[in-house]
Structures are given as C-alpha cells and as structure tokens.
Motif scaffolding. Structure first.
Motif, PDB file in Angstrom:
ATOM      1  N   GLU A  77       0.828  -1.207   0.000  1.00 65.89           N
ATOM      2  CA  GLU A  77       0.000   0.000   0.000  1.00 65.89           C
ATOM      3  C   GLU A  77       0.862   1.256   0.000  1.00 65.89           C
ATOM      4  OE1 GLU A  77      -4.123   1.690   1.978  1.00 65.89           O
ATOM      5  OE2 GLU A  77      -3.222  -0.158   2.728  1.00 65.89           O
ATOM      6  N   LEU A  78       1.959   1.228   0.753  1.00 69.62           N
ATOM      7  CA  LEU A  78       2.859   2.385   0.753  1.00 69.62           C
ATOM      8  C   LEU A  78       3.507   2.570  -0.615  1.00 69.62           C
ATOM      9  CD1 LEU A  78       4.567   2.070   4.253  1.00 69.62           C
ATOM     10  CD2 LEU A  78       2.921   3.794   3.520  1.00 69.62           C
ATOM     11  N   ARG A  79       3.830   1.452  -1.285  1.00 70.30           N
ATOM     12  CA  ARG A  79       4.387   1.565  -2.637  1.00 70.30           C
ATOM     13  C   ARG A  79       3.391   2.236  -3.583  1.00 70.30           C
ATOM     14  NH1 ARG A  79       7.719  -3.163  -1.573  1.00 70.30           N
ATOM     15  NH2 ARG A  79       5.890  -4.514  -1.582  1.00 70.30           N
ATOM     16  N   GLY A  80       2.116   1.935  -3.394  1.00 70.42           N
ATOM     17  CA  GLY A  80       1.091   2.573  -4.210  1.00 70.42           C
ATOM     18  C   GLY A  80       1.072   4.078  -4.024  1.00 70.42           C
ATOM     19  N   TYR A  81       1.161   4.512  -2.769  1.00 75.66           N
ATOM     20  CA  TYR A  81       1.210   5.957  -2.499  1.00 75.66           C
ATOM     21  C   TYR A  81       2.490   6.578  -3.081  1.00 75.66           C
ATOM     22  CZ  TYR A  81      -2.748   6.030   0.815  1.00 75.66           C
ATOM     23  OH  TYR A  81      -3.994   5.989   1.386  1.00 75.66           O
ATOM     24  N   LEU A  82       3.617   5.927  -2.860  1.00 77.40           N
ATOM     25  CA  LEU A  82       4.892   6.466  -3.333  1.00 77.40           C
ATOM     26  C   LEU A  82       4.925   6.598  -4.845  1.00 77.40           C
ATOM     27  CD1 LEU A  82       7.168   4.450  -0.894  1.00 77.40           C
ATOM     28  CD2 LEU A  82       7.132   6.947  -1.039  1.00 77.40           C
ATOM     29  N   ALA A  83       4.276   5.672  -5.537  1.00 76.96           N
ATOM     30  CA  ALA A  83       4.240   5.719  -6.998  1.00 76.96           C
ATOM     31  C   ALA A  83       3.444   6.928  -7.490  1.00 76.96           C
ATOM     32  CB  ALA A  83       3.638   4.424  -7.547  1.00 76.96           C
ATOM     33  N   ARG A  84       2.424   7.321  -6.732  1.00 78.17           N
ATOM     34  CA  ARG A  84       1.553   8.426  -7.149  1.00 78.17           C
ATOM     35  C   ARG A  84       2.011   9.785  -6.650  1.00 78.17           C
ATOM     36  NH1 ARG A  84      -3.059   8.622  -4.884  1.00 78.17           N
ATOM     37  NH2 ARG A  84      -2.986   6.915  -3.394  1.00 78.17           N
ATOM     38  N   ILE A  85       2.734   9.797  -5.517  1.00 79.57           N
ATOM     39  CA  ILE A  85       3.083  11.078  -4.875  1.00 79.57           C
ATOM     40  C   ILE A  85       4.598  11.258  -4.937  1.00 79.57           C
ATOM     41  CG2 ILE A  85       2.816  12.478  -2.804  1.00 79.57           C
ATOM     42  CD1 ILE A  85       0.714  10.253  -1.934  1.00 79.57           C
ATOM     43  N   SER A  86       5.053  12.075  -5.833  1.00 80.10           N
ATOM     44  CA  SER A  86       6.500  12.220  -6.047  1.00 80.10           C
ATOM     45  C   SER A  86       7.204  12.838  -4.855  1.00 80.10           C
ATOM     46  CB  SER A  86       6.765  13.079  -7.296  1.00 80.10           C
ATOM     47  OG  SER A  86       6.214  14.380  -7.137  1.00 80.10           O
ATOM     48  N   GLY A  87       6.475  13.624  -4.047  1.00 75.47           N
ATOM     49  CA  GLY A  87       7.090  14.298  -2.911  1.00 75.47           C
ATOM     50  C   GLY A  87       6.876  13.596  -1.591  1.00 75.47           C
ATOM     51  N   MET A  88       6.590  12.286  -1.618  1.00 75.30           N
ATOM     52  CA  MET A  88       6.360  11.543  -0.380  1.00 75.30           C
ATOM     53  C   MET A  88       7.635  10.830   0.057  1.00 75.30           C
ATOM     54  SD  MET A  88       3.447   8.655   0.351  1.00 75.30           S
ATOM     55  CE  MET A  88       3.502   7.527   1.736  1.00 75.30           C
ATOM     56  N   VAL A  89       7.975  10.980   1.333  1.00 72.75           N
ATOM     57  CA  VAL A  89       9.162  10.345   1.913  1.00 72.75           C
ATOM     58  C   VAL A  89       8.730   9.556   3.147  1.00 72.75           C
ATOM     59  CG1 VAL A  89      11.385  10.752   3.045  1.00 72.75           C
ATOM     60  CG2 VAL A  89      10.724  12.131   1.063  1.00 72.75           C
ATOM     61  N   ILE A  90       9.248   8.346   3.274  1.00 71.09           N
ATOM     62  CA  ILE A  90       8.945   7.502   4.430  1.00 71.09           C
ATOM     63  C   ILE A  90      10.073   7.633   5.452  1.00 71.09           C
ATOM     64  CG2 ILE A  90       8.532   5.140   5.231  1.00 71.09           C
ATOM     65  CD1 ILE A  90       6.356   6.148   3.398  1.00 71.09           C
ATOM     66  N   ILE A  91       9.704   7.813   6.710  1.00 65.69           N
ATOM     67  CA  ILE A  91      10.712   7.937   7.764  1.00 65.69           C
ATOM     68  C   ILE A  91      10.581   6.780   8.754  1.00 65.69           C
ATOM     69  CG2 ILE A  91       9.276   9.441   9.232  1.00 65.69           C
ATOM     70  CD1 ILE A  91      11.917  10.978   9.894  1.00 65.69           C
ATOM     71  N   ASN A  92      11.732   6.272   9.205  1.00 65.02           N
ATOM     72  CA  ASN A  92      11.803   5.189  10.189  1.00 65.02           C
ATOM     73  C   ASN A  92      11.268   3.871   9.633  1.00 65.02           C
ATOM     74  OD1 ASN A  92      12.434   3.995  12.638  1.00 65.02           O
ATOM     75  ND2 ASN A  92      10.503   4.559  13.599  1.00 65.02           N
ATOM     76  N   ARG A  93      11.466   3.663   8.342  1.00 68.28           N
ATOM     77  CA  ARG A  93      11.045   2.415   7.699  1.00 68.28           C
ATOM     78  C   ARG A  93      11.630   2.372   6.296  1.00 68.28           C
ATOM     79  NH1 ARG A  93       4.749   0.355   7.300  1.00 68.28           N
ATOM     80  NH2 ARG A  93       5.050  -1.382   5.842  1.00 68.28           N
ATOM     81  N   VAL A  94      11.892   1.174   5.806  1.00 71.03           N
ATOM     82  CA  VAL A  94      12.413   1.015   4.448  1.00 71.03           C
ATOM     83  C   VAL A  94      11.411   0.205   3.639  1.00 71.03           C
ATOM     84  CG1 VAL A  94      14.288   0.159   3.005  1.00 71.03           C
ATOM     85  CG2 VAL A  94      14.799   1.120   5.264  1.00 71.03           C
ATOM     86  N   VAL A  95      10.945   0.765   2.532  1.00 73.12           N
ATOM     87  CA  VAL A  95      10.008   0.099   1.630  1.00 73.12           C
ATOM     88  C   VAL A  95      10.777  -0.334   0.389  1.00 73.12           C
ATOM     89  CG1 VAL A  95       7.910   0.346   0.262  1.00 73.12           C
ATOM     90  CG2 VAL A  95       8.095   1.497   2.477  1.00 73.12           C
ATOM     91  N   GLN A  96      10.807  -1.623   0.135  1.00 74.29           N
ATOM     92  CA  GLN A  96      11.557  -2.151  -1.000  1.00 74.29           C
ATOM     93  C   GLN A  96      11.058  -1.547  -2.304  1.00 74.29           C
ATOM     94  OE1 GLN A  96      11.460  -6.448  -0.968  1.00 74.29           O
ATOM     95  NE2 GLN A  96      13.285  -6.564   0.296  1.00 74.29           N
ATOM     96  N   GLY A  97      12.021  -1.174  -3.143  1.00 75.33           N
ATOM     97  CA  GLY A  97      11.710  -0.538  -4.409  1.00 75.33           C
ATOM     98  C   GLY A  97      11.738   0.970  -4.323  1.00 75.33           C
ATOM     99  N   TYR A  98      11.642   1.504  -3.114  1.00 80.48           N
ATOM    100  CA  TYR A  98      11.669   2.958  -2.897  1.00 80.48           C
ATOM    101  C   TYR A  98      12.660   3.314  -1.792  1.00 80.48           C
ATOM    102  CZ  TYR A  98       7.596   3.333  -5.913  1.00 80.48           C
ATOM    103  OH  TYR A  98       6.750   3.283  -6.994  1.00 80.48           O
ATOM    104  N   GLU A  99      13.725   2.549  -1.697  1.00 81.86           N
ATOM    105  CA  GLU A  99      14.729   2.784  -0.655  1.00 81.86           C
ATOM    106  C   GLU A  99      15.279   4.204  -0.698  1.00 81.86           C
ATOM    107  OE1 GLU A  99      14.777  -1.657  -1.524  1.00 81.86           O
ATOM    108  OE2 GLU A  99      14.694   0.201  -2.699  1.00 81.86           O
TER     109      GLU A  99
END
Length: 333
Positions: A130-152
């Motif tokens: 689900e986070l990958r889905g958001y990251l694919a759509r939102i270019s300015g989204m950054v995840i903190i305190n977690r690593v999502v494969q494909g969007y490291e």
C-alpha cells in the motif's frame, strides 16, 4: 469577501490578467501590474490559499503523518519538519495514525485532499504494497523510520539492530553476563530489529540467552514496569537490561527502586531514543541516541527537493545510533 473578479473590474483588466499579476507571471505588462496592485490595495483583497492551491496543483503546506503527537519522540519529529517548512515559507499539516492501518490511510488521504504535495510519513501499520502505491503516485512523499523495498531512495531510517547491539555490548564490557531485554509488544520492524541486535551481541560474545531473560509489553512507562516485574519474577540472577525505549527503561527503574535494587550499583540499564526524560531520571539514563531530529530534517528537505525536481537520484540514508553514557550503568564485579 472581495473576489478576484472585483479586483479585475476595479483595475479595468480581465480576470486572467489579475491572475497572472498575482502569480508574478512574466507576460504581465508593467501597466497591468501597477493597475492590479493599486486595485488590490484599495479593495483590501487577499488571495484565497485553497483556490491558489487548486490552480497550481500544490500548496504552501507539508504534510506530516506520525503515530502519536503526545509522544516526545514524535513531537521532536514534527518540530524538525516545521523548522524546515518555516525556512521555505511553508506551514505543516499533521495526521495521526496511532499504529492503525485505517487511521494511517485516512491521515494520508486527508493530507492529499488538502493539496499537500510534500509528505513525510511515519507509518507502521500500512503494508509495503500500500505504501508503494502511495509512493508511486506522490513524487514528494518520503517515508521515515522504515524502508520500503523498491523505494529505498525515498526512505530515511535508523540502524536499529546496531543500536541494541551497541547497548548490549556496552553492558558485556562492563562485566555483565546475565542481561535481559525489555521489548515492545507492537508487531513492527523496530522491535524485530532491536531484539535481533540484542541477540546478535550475546551470540557474538558467546553469552547464553534464556527465554526468561526477555519480556514484552506496551512501549510506555507502564509497559516497562510490567516487563521488569516479569523479569524479576522469573530471574534472580539478572544484573542488567536493555530496554526498547527510554519510557520502558523509566518504568523498569521504578520497579527496581521499589524492590530496593540499586541502579547502577546492583543493576545496570540502558534505554533507547535519548528522549528528554533520560536526562531527568534518577539516576540519569544511559541510552542509545536516535537522531530523529536530524532524520526528520533530512526527510522534509528531501520531500521538498523531490517536488522541485532538484534531486535527480536520491540515495537511501540510514542514520547511525550512538551511545549516550550517563549514570544508569556501572562496572559489575
């Protein structure tokens, strides 16, 4: 409320011309600019922020999703993002997830509806997919305190395993051989990585571990109390503990004091995070520093840079934990 149409009528120009002037478009003539500025001052017109955001598909806000704003850890995170926002003449909007997938999803969606083009998201309940889905759509989204494969390269994290390895190793070098671990009962990667660091250190130094040396509870003061009571009930030979966070360490110290076990002369304890409470406990708490202020600052700047296309190829940044030695640890003879 004065509208842009009224400004246009006062200035004797079209609505489109007023819009171009207000947005500093280079095609605006000097004559039109002066007429619009005069009309704006005369009428006391203030542009509608929401309308501007809709027109530009962006806004002057940075969205932040955290687990709980009452937790000092997340308060520091939010403050760091706010400082970055202020530097860029932006404000922040906050969403709260409470370790709940539905609430995290709602928080992100709400911020998106408010036209936040930049997001710093601390999510523990949503799945990677689900986070990958958001990251694919939102270019300015950054995840903190977690690593999502494909969007490291859009993730900012801490080496949790290294932190608890360092804490356990410190206790071993002080002479402790019976070291317990107080962990969180939340099923999140932080806990998985931190207990792994503890176990790895014991294995590295050839120190046996017992299942009764490990206790889990809620990651707060009350949870630390409960876990420490359980450890003392099962073990008479423990001399030290590594705690999941500083709040749990504080609860553990309270129980030790109630049982007339002196910290650090009879028992050493190390926390994790280096929150303000660590400096005011008695004794002051030795802990592992979690540089969440630096991490949040980096994450916010990265989010802004991604939206402005200033970072062509961002890299995954994993911050390092460090030991903060205070007075809750001592050589054990």
């Amino acid at each position: 409320m004065i509208t842009i149409r009224e400004v246009a009528e006062q200035a004797g120009v079209s609505v489109a011309t007023v819009s171009r002037v207000l947005n500093n478009h280079p095609s605006s003539s000097e004559k039109a600019r002066l007429a619009v500025q005069s009309a704006v001052e005369k009428l006391g017109y203030h542009p509608n922020a929401n309308a501007q955001a809709l027109a530009s598909q962006t806004s002057e806000t940075i969205g932040v999703v955290v687990t709980d704003v009452t937790d000092p850890f997340f308060a520091i995170l939010v403050k760091a993002v706010d400082k970055v926002a202020e530097t860029h003449q932006k404000t922040i909007l906050i969403g709260i997830g409470y370790h709940n997938a539905e609430k995290e999803r709602k928080a992100i969606d709400t911020l998106l509806r408010k036209r936040c083009s930049c997001l710093v998201v601390h999510s523990k309940a949503l799945s990677d997919d689900e986070l990958r889905g958001y990251l694919a759509r939102i270019s300015g989204m950054v995840i903190i305190n977690r690593v999502v494969q494909g969007y490291e390269n859009r993730c900012v994290s801490l080496d949790n395993k290294k932190g608890t390895f360092l804490a356990t190793e410190t206790l071993i070098r002080l002479g402790h051989k019976h070291i317990g671990y107080i962990g969180s009962n939340h099923q999140i990667t932080d806990e998985t990585e931190r207990i792994k660091g503890y176990l790895t250190a014991l294995e590295h130094y050839h120190i046996p571990v017992s299942e009764h040396f490990i206790a889990h509870s809620s990651p707060d003061f009350e949870g630390g109390e409960e876990a420490m009571i359980n450890l003392l009930s099962y073990n008479s030979d423990l001399t030290a503990v590594v705690a999941y966070n500083d709040s749990m360490a504080a609860g553990a110290i309270s129980v030790l004091n109630e049982n007339n076990i002196n910290v650090p002369k009879q028992f050493s304890i190390i926390g994790f995070d280096d929150m303000p409470i660590a400096r005011y406990l008695i004794p002051k708490l030795t802990t592992i520093r979690y540089p969440i202020d630096l991490m949040a600052t980096y994450a916010a700047n990265l989010a802004l840079s991604l939206v402005d296309n200033k970072v062509k190829k961002p890299v995954h940044i994993q911050f390092n934990p460090t030991l903060v030695r205070r007075f809750s640890t001592e050589n054990f003879l």
